[in-house]
Scaffold this motif. Structure first.
Motif, PDB file in Angstrom:
ATOM      1  N   LYS A  18     -13.654 -46.699  16.219  1.00 17.35           N
ATOM      2  CA  LYS A  18     -13.884 -46.419  17.761  1.00 17.35           C
ATOM      3  C   LYS A  18     -15.313 -46.350  18.022  1.00 17.35           C
ATOM      4  O   LYS A  18     -15.743 -46.725  18.941  1.00 17.35           O
ATOM      5  CB  LYS A  18     -13.375 -44.753  17.840  1.00 17.35           C
ATOM      6  CG  LYS A  18     -11.606 -44.934  17.654  1.00 17.35           C
ATOM      7  CD  LYS A  18     -11.023 -44.467  19.063  1.00 17.35           C
ATOM      8  CE  LYS A  18      -9.546 -44.687  19.051  1.00 17.35           C
ATOM      9  NZ  LYS A  18      -8.887 -43.783  18.134  1.00 17.35           N
ATOM     10  N   TYR A  21     -16.163 -49.633  19.327  1.00 25.70           N
ATOM     11  CA  TYR A  21     -15.726 -49.836  20.396  1.00 25.70           C
ATOM     12  C   TYR A  21     -16.504 -49.012  21.624  1.00 25.70           C
ATOM     13  O   TYR A  21     -16.690 -49.396  22.690  1.00 25.70           O
ATOM     14  CB  TYR A  21     -14.284 -49.287  20.778  1.00 25.70           C
ATOM     15  CG  TYR A  21     -13.605 -49.618  21.853  1.00 25.70           C
ATOM     16  CD1 TYR A  21     -13.109 -48.686  23.229  1.00 25.70           C
ATOM     17  CD2 TYR A  21     -13.333 -51.169  22.216  1.00 25.70           C
ATOM     18  CE1 TYR A  21     -12.406 -49.455  24.432  1.00 25.70           C
ATOM     19  CE2 TYR A  21     -12.764 -51.814  23.407  1.00 25.70           C
ATOM     20  CZ  TYR A  21     -12.349 -50.633  24.292  1.00 25.70           C
ATOM     21  OH  TYR A  21     -11.980 -51.300  25.645  1.00 25.70           O
ATOM     22  N   SER A  22     -16.931 -48.017  21.277  1.00 21.96           N
ATOM     23  CA  SER A  22     -17.873 -47.100  21.987  1.00 21.96           C
ATOM     24  C   SER A  22     -19.095 -47.863  22.366  1.00 21.96           C
ATOM     25  O   SER A  22     -19.474 -47.579  23.702  1.00 21.96           O
ATOM     26  CB  SER A  22     -18.270 -45.827  21.619  1.00 21.96           C
ATOM     27  OG  SER A  22     -19.150 -44.917  22.254  1.00 21.96           O
ATOM     28  N   VAL A  25     -18.395 -50.245  25.245  1.00 16.55           N
ATOM     29  CA  VAL A  25     -18.113 -49.737  26.262  1.00 16.55           C
ATOM     30  C   VAL A  25     -19.291 -49.547  26.985  1.00 16.55           C
ATOM     31  O   VAL A  25     -19.572 -49.904  28.171  1.00 16.55           O
ATOM     32  CB  VAL A  25     -17.307 -48.339  26.228  1.00 16.55           C
ATOM     33  CG1 VAL A  25     -17.503 -47.560  27.613  1.00 16.55           C
ATOM     34  CG2 VAL A  25     -15.851 -48.613  25.922  1.00 16.55           C
ATOM     35  N   TYR A  58      -8.694 -52.082  25.139  1.00 13.69           N
ATOM     36  CA  TYR A  58      -8.435 -51.518  23.957  1.00 13.69           C
ATOM     37  C   TYR A  58      -7.255 -51.853  23.225  1.00 13.69           C
ATOM     38  O   TYR A  58      -7.077 -52.236  22.101  1.00 13.69           O
ATOM     39  CB  TYR A  58      -8.926 -50.134  23.753  1.00 13.69           C
ATOM     40  CG  TYR A  58      -8.862 -49.324  22.387  1.00 13.69           C
ATOM     41  CD1 TYR A  58      -7.649 -48.841  21.870  1.00 13.69           C
ATOM     42  CD2 TYR A  58      -9.857 -49.339  21.473  1.00 13.69           C
ATOM     43  CE1 TYR A  58      -7.440 -48.226  20.814  1.00 13.69           C
ATOM     44  CE2 TYR A  58      -9.809 -49.040  20.256  1.00 13.69           C
ATOM     45  CZ  TYR A  58      -8.584 -48.361  19.836  1.00 13.69           C
ATOM     46  OH  TYR A  58      -8.342 -47.893  18.580  1.00 13.69           O
TER      47      TYR A  58
END
Lengths: 184, 144
Positions: A18, A21-22, A25, A58
């Motif tokens: 994650k 993915y952060s 973003v 996501y």
């Protein structure tokens, strides 16, 4: 330490990272913000829509094949969600007889210009007065500075349609902003 | 040249999609018409104003909020039962309700009847033809 490219971050996200993915973003939140704010204006819903863009990406990340760039893909989601929100607002406002975003977007006459801190706000209000189809080409082509071809791809329209909508949108904006054009 | 056509040419010029013929036509207008020059400057200024809009951003810690939302969504989907489990859960409620109704029926019929037969307990005794033809016979025998 060299920055990881988008595809590496996507692979790590697919593996359950994650943090990766952060980072994605963080990289694209400005682009998504520019699209969402351009389309629906500065409102509470904009942040929710921005989050929803990344949540949808996501959830679909395993199916993302990289045919378009990550930014382009996110932009397409942002445009679609913004258009949905505009339609939802129209229905809500029709049922409750409230004013629309376009009605609220005030473009001052020169008399009360001092009420507006920046010319940016005046321009944004003028853009907010455009219909959704003209707003989307202005946001993508002029604010996000995608090429005409990229804009056409995101909106799934022919290039000719994008060019004609762009011309009409600019003509309308010129009408709204005529008193301020020399100082823009 | 009409203002509308001139505007079209200027927009195309700013988009970089003029043909050679159109480019020449625009150049001629800009050389010979102050109105055309003024319009070109206005539309270019408008375009620059839009292109140079100050950036708007989401509130701070946006990434953290997205990840937090993803974590909540993930935990919701883990705690939500799959279809067979959900079917079992729903069926359980109906099974309990049916058992209660059956218990009430048996209790009622036991109180009203004097036999422990299945027909009496469930109230499924056969009604003789004479009772069907003459319902008052049921009133005499207390069957209804």
């Amino acid at each position: 330490m060299t920055e990881q490219n988008d595809w590496e971050l996507i692979e790590q996200t697919r593996a359950g990272d994650k943090y990766a993915y952060s980072e994605l973003v963080r990289r694209y939140k400005s682009k998504v913000a520019a699209t969402v704010f351009g389309m629906i204006g500065k409102c509470d819903e904009a942040e929710d829509i921005g989050q929803e863009v990344f949540i949808r990406f996501y959830n679909a990340i395993n199916n993302f094949r990289g045919e378009s760039a990550v930014g382009t893909y996110l932009c397409r989601i942002a445009i679609n969600l913004s258009l949905n929100e505009i339609k939802r607002k129209k229905v809500r406002n029709f049922l409750s007889f409230d004013k629309m975003l376009e009605d609220d977007a005030e473009i001052p006459d020169k008399g009360n210009l001092e009420l507006f801190d920046e010319k940016g706000e005046i321009i944004r209000n003028a853009i907010a007065k455009l219909s959704a189809k003209y707003r989307s080409v202005i946001v993508l082509r002029l604010i996000e500075q995608y090429s005409t071809e990229e804009t056409a791809k995101i909106l799934e329209l022919p290039v000719g349609t994008v060019l004609s909508r762009l011309a009409r949108a600019q003509a309308q904006l010129k009408k709204y902003l005529q008193p301020y054009i020399s100082s823009l | 040249m009409k203002k509308k056509n001139l505007e079209k040419l200027i927009f195309k010029s700013l988009d970089g999609v003029l043909t050679e013929k159109e480019s020449a036509a625009l150049e001629y207008e800009l050389k010979n018409s102050s109105e055309a020059k003024k319009l070109f400057a206005e539309l270019r200024s408008l375009r620059k104003g839009i292109e140079n809009l100050p950036e708007l951003t989401f509130k701070p810690f946006f990434e953290e909020r997205v990840i937090a939302k993803l974590n909540i969504d993930n935990s919701k989907s883990e705690s939500f039962p799959n279809f067979p489990e959900a079917l079992g859960l729903s069926f359980r409620k109906f099974a309990i309700a049916a058992a209660l109704i059956l218990a009430l029926l048996i209790t009622y019929n036991l109180n009203n009847g004097n036999s422990y037969s299945i027909e009496n307990l469930l109230g499924t005794y056969k009604t003789p033809l004479e009772y069907v033809l003459d319902p008052t016979m049921n009133l005499i025998w207390g069957r209804i």
